[in-house]
Design a protein around this motif. Sequence first.
Motif, PDB file in Angstrom:
ATOM      1  N   GLU A 155     101.843  37.541 -17.978  1.00 43.77           N
ATOM      2  CA  GLU A 155     102.595  38.693 -17.493  1.00 43.77           C
ATOM      3  C   GLU A 155     102.023  39.197 -16.176  1.00 43.77           C
ATOM      4  N   ILE A 156     100.710  39.239 -16.069  1.00 44.74           N
ATOM      5  CA  ILE A 156     100.080  39.661 -14.815  1.00 44.74           C
ATOM      6  C   ILE A 156     100.448  38.705 -13.685  1.00 44.74           C
ATOM      7  N   ASN A 157     100.503  37.422 -14.007  1.00 41.36           N
ATOM      8  CA  ASN A 157     100.876  36.436 -12.991  1.00 41.36           C
ATOM      9  C   ASN A 157     102.307  36.675 -12.499  1.00 41.36           C
ATOM     10  N   ASP A 158     103.221  36.960 -13.433  1.00 42.43           N
ATOM     11  CA  ASP A 158     104.603  37.245 -13.042  1.00 42.43           C
ATOM     12  C   ASP A 158     104.699  38.534 -12.232  1.00 42.43           C
ATOM     13  N   LEU A 159     103.959  39.559 -12.654  1.00 40.39           N
ATOM     14  CA  LEU A 159     103.976  40.819 -11.909  1.00 40.39           C
ATOM     15  C   LEU A 159     103.393  40.650 -10.514  1.00 40.39           C
ATOM     16  N   SER A 160     102.391  39.806 -10.398  1.00 41.88           N
ATOM     17  CA  SER A 160     101.819  39.533  -9.067  1.00 41.88           C
ATOM     18  C   SER A 160     102.841  38.827  -8.183  1.00 41.88           C
ATOM     19  N   GLN A 161     103.641  37.937  -8.791  1.00 39.63           N
ATOM     20  CA  GLN A 161     104.704  37.280  -8.030  1.00 39.63           C
ATOM     21  C   GLN A 161     105.747  38.296  -7.566  1.00 39.63           C
ATOM     22  N   ILE A 162     106.053  39.270  -8.423  1.00 44.29           N
ATOM     23  CA  ILE A 162     106.988  40.331  -8.032  1.00 44.29           C
ATOM     24  C   ILE A 162     106.438  41.110  -6.845  1.00 44.29           C
ATOM     25  N   GLU A 163     105.162  41.490  -6.950  1.00 41.77           N
ATOM     26  CA  GLU A 163     104.540  42.238  -5.849  1.00 41.77           C
ATOM     27  C   GLU A 163     104.574  41.433  -4.545  1.00 41.77           C
ATOM     28  N   LYS A 164     104.312  40.143  -4.644  1.00 40.05           N
ATOM     29  CA  LYS A 164     104.310  39.288  -3.449  1.00 40.05           C
ATOM     30  C   LYS A 164     105.711  39.226  -2.838  1.00 40.05           C
ATOM     31  N   GLN A 165     106.736  39.093  -3.706  1.00 40.36           N
ATOM     32  CA  GLN A 165     108.101  39.048  -3.201  1.00 40.36           C
ATOM     33  C   GLN A 165     108.505  40.372  -2.563  1.00 40.36           C
ATOM     34  N   LEU A 166     108.051  41.483  -3.153  1.00 35.86           N
ATOM     35  CA  LEU A 166     108.371  42.794  -2.589  1.00 35.86           C
ATOM     36  C   LEU A 166     107.674  43.008  -1.246  1.00 35.86           C
ATOM     37  N   HIS A 167     106.470  42.472  -1.083  1.00 36.53           N
ATOM     38  CA  HIS A 167     105.794  42.566   0.211  1.00 36.53           C
ATOM     39  C   HIS A 167     106.588  41.804   1.281  1.00 36.53           C
ATOM     40  N   THR A 168     107.057  40.620   0.903  1.00 36.88           N
ATOM     41  CA  THR A 168     107.866  39.845   1.852  1.00 36.88           C
ATOM     42  C   THR A 168     109.158  40.590   2.191  1.00 36.88           C
ATOM     43  N   LYS A 169     109.765  41.177   1.146  1.00 35.48           N
ATOM     44  CA  LYS A 169     110.991  41.945   1.372  1.00 35.48           C
ATOM     45  C   LYS A 169     110.731  43.150   2.263  1.00 35.48           C
ATOM     46  N   ALA A 170     109.589  43.817   2.056  1.00 39.39           N
ATOM     47  CA  ALA A 170     109.264  44.990   2.870  1.00 39.39           C
ATOM     48  C   ALA A 170     109.088  44.618   4.339  1.00 39.39           C
ATOM     49  N   LYS A 171     108.448  43.478   4.608  1.00 37.27           N
ATOM     50  CA  LYS A 171     108.285  43.034   5.991  1.00 37.27           C
ATOM     51  C   LYS A 171     109.641  42.749   6.629  1.00 37.27           C
ATOM     52  N   LEU A 172     110.517  42.090   5.849  1.00 36.67           N
ATOM     53  CA  LEU A 172     111.851  41.784   6.359  1.00 36.67           C
ATOM     54  C   LEU A 172     112.623  43.067   6.645  1.00 36.67           C
ATOM     55  N   GLU A 173     112.580  44.013   5.722  1.00 39.65           N
ATOM     56  CA  GLU A 173     113.315  45.256   5.915  1.00 39.65           C
ATOM     57  C   GLU A 173     112.743  46.081   7.054  1.00 39.65           C
ATOM     58  N   SER A 174     111.434  46.021   7.240  1.00 42.38           N
ATOM     59  CA  SER A 174     110.836  46.748   8.365  1.00 42.38           C
ATOM     60  C   SER A 174     111.337  46.197   9.699  1.00 42.38           C
ATOM     61  N   SER A 175     111.397  44.863   9.795  1.00 42.45           N
ATOM     62  CA  SER A 175     111.917  44.266  11.042  1.00 42.45           C
ATOM     63  C   SER A 175     113.389  44.583  11.231  1.00 42.45           C
ATOM     64  N   GLN A 176     114.153  44.640  10.133  1.00 48.59           N
ATOM     65  CA  GLN A 176     115.568  45.002  10.247  1.00 48.59           C
ATOM     66  C   GLN A 176     115.733  46.472  10.612  1.00 48.59           C
ATOM     67  N   TYR A 177     114.810  47.318  10.126  1.00 48.61           N
ATOM     68  CA  TYR A 177     114.881  48.736  10.487  1.00 48.61           C
ATOM     69  C   TYR A 177     114.595  48.937  11.978  1.00 48.61           C
ATOM     70  N   VAL A 178     113.617  48.178  12.496  1.00 47.43           N
ATOM     71  CA  VAL A 178     113.288  48.280  13.920  1.00 47.43           C
ATOM     72  C   VAL A 178     114.490  47.868  14.771  1.00 47.43           C
TER      73      VAL A 178
END
Length: 454
Positions: A155-178
């Motif tokens: 479960e921790i491994n899956d949650l870590s994958q979620i966190e990693k995907q959200l970090h990637t999504k946050a970077k993408l959204e930040s560039s789209q916001y700019v």
Amino acid sequence: MRRHYINIFKYTIVLIYPIFFLELSASSQSGINQKIYELLKKHPEVSLKFLEAKEKEFRAKHADVYPDPKIGFAYRSYPYRSGFDTDRVRPDTPSMTGKEYSISQEIPFPGRLNLEKQILKTDSELDYWSGVWVQNEFIRSYFELVLSIAAIEREINDLSQIEKQLHTKAKLESSQYVSEQLKLSNVLKTKNQIEKWKDRIFEKTITLKELKQSLEFYVQHVGVSTISEEEIIHYLSQKENGIEQDLSSDSLSKFPLIQFAEVNQSKAIIESKKDEILHLPDFELFVSYMQRRRKPFLLDSGPLNVAIMDNPEFAGDLWSAGVTIRIPVWSLAKVDELNQSNSLRITRLQKEKEKERIRLKSEYQTTFEAWQGNKQRFDHFKNILLPSFQKNIKSSLSAYAKGDSVLGESYDFITDTLEMQSQLHQIQLRRWTSVLKLLQLTNHLLPEGENHEG
């Protein structure tokens, strides 16, 4: 660029697809059987009850021993003259001084010793069934810890994958916001989700450390081989096949807790019989022999003549024999109260046994339903829900490739899939814990055909 992101997503899907669904291979059945046997033999938590049962078993074999005979010795000098200054060897005193030897034998009322033996024997049986329950409970707790640790790690491994995907999504959204393609609220919402999943990972990590520390109690200090999760799942899968048979009254009577209750009731009946015998008389036979001191003459100190008697009375040795009987005068006056107490105790234990029977049957059926439900839910997750989520990810990527959706939506599908996958481990854990409880209740958790006494 769009094709690049699609390739990243495909690679991500391959990584997150749960290898949990693969069939788990394990060591041979005899391997885990030997490990269980070794653990039960060496761990003091299990062996204590069986040692106590053995102790009472040997004590029961000694309980019916007949009382040993008594040998006595006494020096007697009489008749006794009043006053402090007495002379028992004066010539006008008949010779009653000598050494007395005696032997006596207690005779308990017939059946009392046998009942005392039966009481200790039932005490040994109570400890035995208590030990059987402790064994099952011990192995169940150990297996649950191992399975829980493995489930939380996945479960921790899956949650870590979620966190990693959200970090990637946050970077993408930040560039789209700019570039003014996205609102600021979307970026902030993703960052909040990242913190939420971080806290959940932190919570699971704390739980994992606690479980690993608890696991040390079972194997670290007794020098036995650890049992892996794969071995446990393979072991339980073999036993899971026989659970679905109907629960009959015969199988219910073989539950360790029911056996314990039946033996406890039998012990109360035997103790009531012993109390009845205690109000019956006991006997003691004795024989004594007194070797008198020889006296060649006596002094006749009668009122008419004072002279030495040259023909004294016969001064031979003495012997006696007899029986002593204990008469229950005072205890017999209170026998009715004791009989009523024993009768109520037997009735109470009978009701306790019936209550335990009803409770265990209800607990078994409840656990059986939980096992079936979790097993069906696991199959639903594996065969329908997660494949559907995977299909939605591919559809989202196809829509993104065509320009019909934004990339952030595909990330949402991925995180939703990972979140559902993380729940799958807990569903599987609840399935196996239900199996463990069913096997514990029916005394089928331990390997068949082995002597598991500590």
